[in-house]
Design an enzyme around this catalytic site. Structure first.
Site, short mmCIF file in Angstrom:
data_model
loop_
_atom_site.label_atom_id
_atom_site.label_comp_id
_atom_site.label_asym_id
_atom_site.label_seq_id
_atom_site.Cartn_x
_atom_site.Cartn_y
_atom_site.Cartn_z
N ASN A 25 0.85 -1.19 0.00
CA ASN A 25 0.00 0.00 0.00
C ASN A 25 0.88 1.23 0.00
O ASN A 25 1.81 1.33 0.81
CB ASN A 25 -0.91 0.01 1.23
N SER A 48 -4.94 -0.15 -2.92
CA SER A 48 -5.40 1.18 -2.55
C SER A 48 -6.62 1.02 -1.65
O SER A 48 -7.59 0.35 -2.03
CB SER A 48 -5.78 2.00 -3.79
N GLU A 49 -6.58 1.60 -0.46
CA GLU A 49 -7.60 1.31 0.53
C GLU A 49 -9.01 1.77 0.14
O GLU A 49 -10.00 1.36 0.72
CB GLU A 49 -7.24 1.89 1.91
N ASN A 50 -9.10 2.65 -0.88
CA ASN A 50 -10.43 3.06 -1.32
C ASN A 50 -11.11 2.02 -2.20
O ASN A 50 -12.24 2.21 -2.63
CB ASN A 50 -10.37 4.41 -2.04
#
Length: 220
Positions: A25, A48-50
């Site tokens: 990440n 990507s944390e989204n």
């Protein structure tokens, strides 16, 4: 070091930390430059944390879809071949479940205990913490990629003075001046940029640190 060389230098050094097969990440800022410096024989999966697993390269302006495909920082992104879109619960399940091998983050402050403050300066408006709090406790390794100072003031401190993101979470700090590891005995200087002296590093670092016996020169 010339101003325009600082961020690429840091990103290139961070790229040497990553290994094929890892799920990685990358935070906003300097970390987003890291893929530009990965060797061709390194194959990593960017998360990507989204909601993207297998984040692709930054698209050309004419191919960008800024309303539908963005990274966690809100910039146009793409999805690599074999990548996928995830909902928020699955994306953060990957992070909280310990499936992210490494996260590379920028920060406002980091201290000699490995605590991190990277989400707010009191009195300034922000969009929120994002995934930082989850990443620094969920990822197997936390690397900080940042400029050594901000407006001439040290960012590596004895104790963070800004609101903390998490405590005792950082493993390695990489700046344009040096590489430091967070150990049980405090910060350990393991590499230095030969464009700076050890005194330069000390004068720009509030935190205490010791020097590794096998201190090396940084290579980008």
């Amino acid at each position: 070091m010339e101003r325009e060389r600082i961020k690429p230098f840091i990103a290139a050094r961070v790229a040497k930390e990553l290994k094929s097969g890892q799920v990685v990440n990358l935070g906003i800022g300097i970390p987003t430059l890291v893929p530009d410096y990965l060797p061709d024989d390194i194959d990593i999966v960017l998360q990507s944390e989204n909601g993207i697993i297998g984040t692709g390269a930054a698209p050309l302006p004419e191919n960008a879809d800024p309303f539908h495909i963005t990274d966690a920082g809100g910039k146009p992104s793409s999805v690599a071949s074999g990548g996928a879109f995830l909902d928020s619960s699955i994306s953060f399940g990957l992070i909280r479940g310990g499936h992210v091998d490494c996260t590379v983050l920028g920060t406002l402050q980091v201290d000699q205990d490995g605590s991190l403050a990277n989400w707010i300066i009191p009195g300034q408006k922000i969009s929120g913490m994002g995934g930082a709090m989850d990443l620094v406790v969920g990822a197997k390794r936390v690397i900080i990629a940042m400029e050594h100072t901000a407006k001439g003031k040290p960012k590596i401190l004895k104790k963070c003075t800004l609101p903390l993101t998490a405590v005792h979470c950082v493993d390695r700090i990489i700046t344009e001046m040096c590489v430091m590891d967070v150990t049980d005995n405090g910060l350990l200087l393991i590499e230095y940029n030969p464009e700076f002296t050890i005194d330069d590093i000390r004068n720009n670092t509030e935190a205490d640190f010791t020097i590794a016996e096998n201190l090396k020169e940084m290579e980008s």
